[in-house]
Design a protein around this motif. Structure first.
Motif, short mmCIF file in Angstrom:
data_model
loop_
_atom_site.label_atom_id
_atom_site.label_comp_id
_atom_site.label_asym_id
_atom_site.label_seq_id
_atom_site.Cartn_x
_atom_site.Cartn_y
_atom_site.Cartn_z
N ILE A 48 6.62 -6.99 37.21
CA ILE A 48 7.11 -8.33 37.02
C ILE A 48 6.20 -8.97 36.05
CG2 ILE A 48 7.46 -10.82 37.61
CD1 ILE A 48 8.43 -9.40 40.36
N ALA A 49 4.88 -9.00 36.06
CA ALA A 49 3.98 -9.57 35.11
C ALA A 49 4.06 -8.60 33.88
CB ALA A 49 2.36 -9.18 35.82
N MET A 50 4.22 -7.24 33.68
CA MET A 50 4.34 -6.65 32.92
C MET A 50 5.52 -7.15 31.74
SD MET A 50 2.70 -4.23 30.88
CE MET A 50 3.37 -5.06 29.37
N GLU A 51 6.67 -7.44 32.44
CA GLU A 51 7.92 -7.99 31.84
C GLU A 51 7.53 -9.21 31.06
OE1 GLU A 51 12.84 -8.67 32.51
OE2 GLU A 51 11.40 -7.92 33.88
N ILE A 52 6.66 -10.05 31.87
CA ILE A 52 6.16 -11.30 31.29
C ILE A 52 5.50 -11.37 29.97
CG2 ILE A 52 5.12 -13.71 31.65
CD1 ILE A 52 5.77 -13.31 34.72
N VAL A 53 4.69 -10.56 30.13
CA VAL A 53 3.74 -10.12 28.92
C VAL A 53 4.40 -9.32 27.58
CG1 VAL A 53 1.74 -8.57 28.26
CG2 VAL A 53 1.61 -9.72 30.43
N LEU A 54 5.37 -8.72 27.98
CA LEU A 54 6.20 -8.23 26.85
C LEU A 54 7.03 -9.00 26.23
CD1 LEU A 54 7.59 -4.67 28.38
CD2 LEU A 54 6.03 -4.94 26.51
N GLU A 85 6.69 5.50 28.70
CA GLU A 85 6.97 6.24 29.78
C GLU A 85 6.54 5.75 31.14
OE1 GLU A 85 5.38 10.51 29.24
OE2 GLU A 85 6.16 10.46 27.37
N PHE A 86 5.28 5.10 31.48
CA PHE A 86 4.90 4.52 32.26
C PHE A 86 6.05 3.60 32.76
CE2 PHE A 86 2.62 1.40 34.74
CZ PHE A 86 1.90 2.24 35.90
N LEU A 87 6.07 2.61 31.79
CA LEU A 87 6.98 1.47 32.15
C LEU A 87 8.40 1.67 32.50
CD1 LEU A 87 5.82 -0.86 29.39
CD2 LEU A 87 5.44 -1.21 31.95
N LYS A 92 12.56 2.44 36.45
CA LYS A 92 13.60 3.15 37.43
C LYS A 92 13.24 2.86 38.91
CE LYS A 92 13.82 6.72 33.68
NZ LYS A 92 13.68 8.05 33.39
N LEU A 93 12.10 2.83 39.25
CA LEU A 93 11.73 2.71 40.76
C LEU A 93 12.44 1.09 41.05
CD1 LEU A 93 10.31 3.29 43.37
CD2 LEU A 93 8.35 2.71 42.24
N ARG A 94 11.71 0.20 40.30
CA ARG A 94 12.24 -1.18 40.71
C ARG A 94 13.82 -1.32 40.74
NH1 ARG A 94 12.97 -5.40 35.95
NH2 ARG A 94 14.70 -3.96 35.60
N ASN A 95 14.78 -0.54 39.77
CA ASN A 95 15.95 -0.67 40.02
C ASN A 95 16.63 0.01 41.06
OD1 ASN A 95 16.30 -2.06 37.53
ND2 ASN A 95 16.82 -0.32 36.00
N ARG A 96 15.98 1.21 41.41
CA ARG A 96 16.45 1.80 42.77
C ARG A 96 16.15 0.97 44.01
NH1 ARG A 96 14.12 6.51 39.96
NH2 ARG A 96 12.31 6.18 41.06
N ILE A 97 14.94 0.47 44.12
CA ILE A 97 14.95 -0.49 45.15
C ILE A 97 15.91 -1.81 45.10
CG2 ILE A 97 13.29 -2.28 46.10
CD1 ILE A 97 11.04 0.03 45.58
N ALA A 98 15.87 -2.42 43.87
CA ALA A 98 16.80 -3.70 43.70
C ALA A 98 17.94 -3.38 44.19
CB ALA A 98 16.38 -4.04 42.51
N LEU A 116 -2.08 0.26 41.15
CA LEU A 116 -2.08 -0.90 40.54
C LEU A 116 -3.37 -0.92 39.67
CD1 LEU A 116 -0.60 -3.39 41.18
CD2 LEU A 116 -2.49 -3.96 42.73
N THR A 117 -4.33 -0.29 39.61
CA THR A 117 -5.44 -0.07 38.76
C THR A 117 -4.79 0.16 37.36
OG1 THR A 117 -7.12 0.38 40.20
CG2 THR A 117 -7.66 0.91 37.99
N THR A 118 -3.82 1.21 37.23
CA THR A 118 -3.19 1.64 36.25
C THR A 118 -2.45 0.56 35.21
OG1 THR A 118 -3.12 4.08 36.91
CG2 THR A 118 -1.73 3.28 35.21
N SER A 119 -1.61 -0.04 36.63
CA SER A 119 -0.84 -1.09 36.09
C SER A 119 -1.61 -2.44 35.22
CB SER A 119 0.07 -1.96 37.05
OG SER A 119 0.77 -0.68 37.81
#
Length: 145
Positions: A48-54, A85-87, A92-98, A116-119
């Motif tokens: 979610i934070a990454m989407e805000i930054v984008l 690729e990471f994003l 895809k994981l977020r969508n499967r859960i949602a 989380l460190t990678t994120s």
């Protein structure tokens, strides 16, 4: 768990909404010692934070879906191939859960800490990156000369 999250620092200068979500993400990981499901929720918050930054980095992002932001970020030079690729995998994981295709994952806190460190690193890299303007022709588009 305090030592596990000690290195997860919120990048300076990012939008306050992203900083707040990253702080929550870090605290979820800290508490995942008691509830392993919190590790997966922490990763989703980092996305979610990454989407805000984008949205903050990409002009005219409006209400475009995340996959379109990732594509635009890649095309503009803001995102590297690895970051893209990471994003996409996170999306895809977020969508499967949602969409109920997958229940929350349970992972040990140390696994979540690595992800989380990678994120956090990815968010720092993208926030610091400058977009590369699209290639232009030899003519001035405004005048056709």
């Amino acid at each position: 768990m305090h030592d596990v999250v000690a290195g997860l620092t919120v990048p300076s200068g990012i939008p306050q909404s992203a900083a707040t979500v990253l702080h929550t993400s870090r605290e979820l990981l800290r508490h995942s010692y008691f509830c392993y499901e919190f590790s997966a929720v922490a990763l989703l918050h980092a996305l979610i934070a990454m989407e805000i930054v984008l949205r903050a980095k990409i002009p005219d992002s409006g209400t475009k879906p995340l996959h379109a932001l990732i594509k635009q970020g890649k095309e503009s030079g803001l995102l590297t191939e690895r970051q893209t690729e990471f994003l996409h995998e996170g999306r895809k994981l977020r969508n499967r859960i949602a969409h109920g295709q997958r229940a929350h994952s349970v992972m040990p806190p140390r696994w979540g800490a690595g992800m989380l460190t990678t994120s956090f690193t990815l968010i720092s890299e993208v926030w610091a990156a400058q977009s590369t303007p699209p290639a232009t022709t030899d003519t001035d588009e405004g005048t056709g000369i």
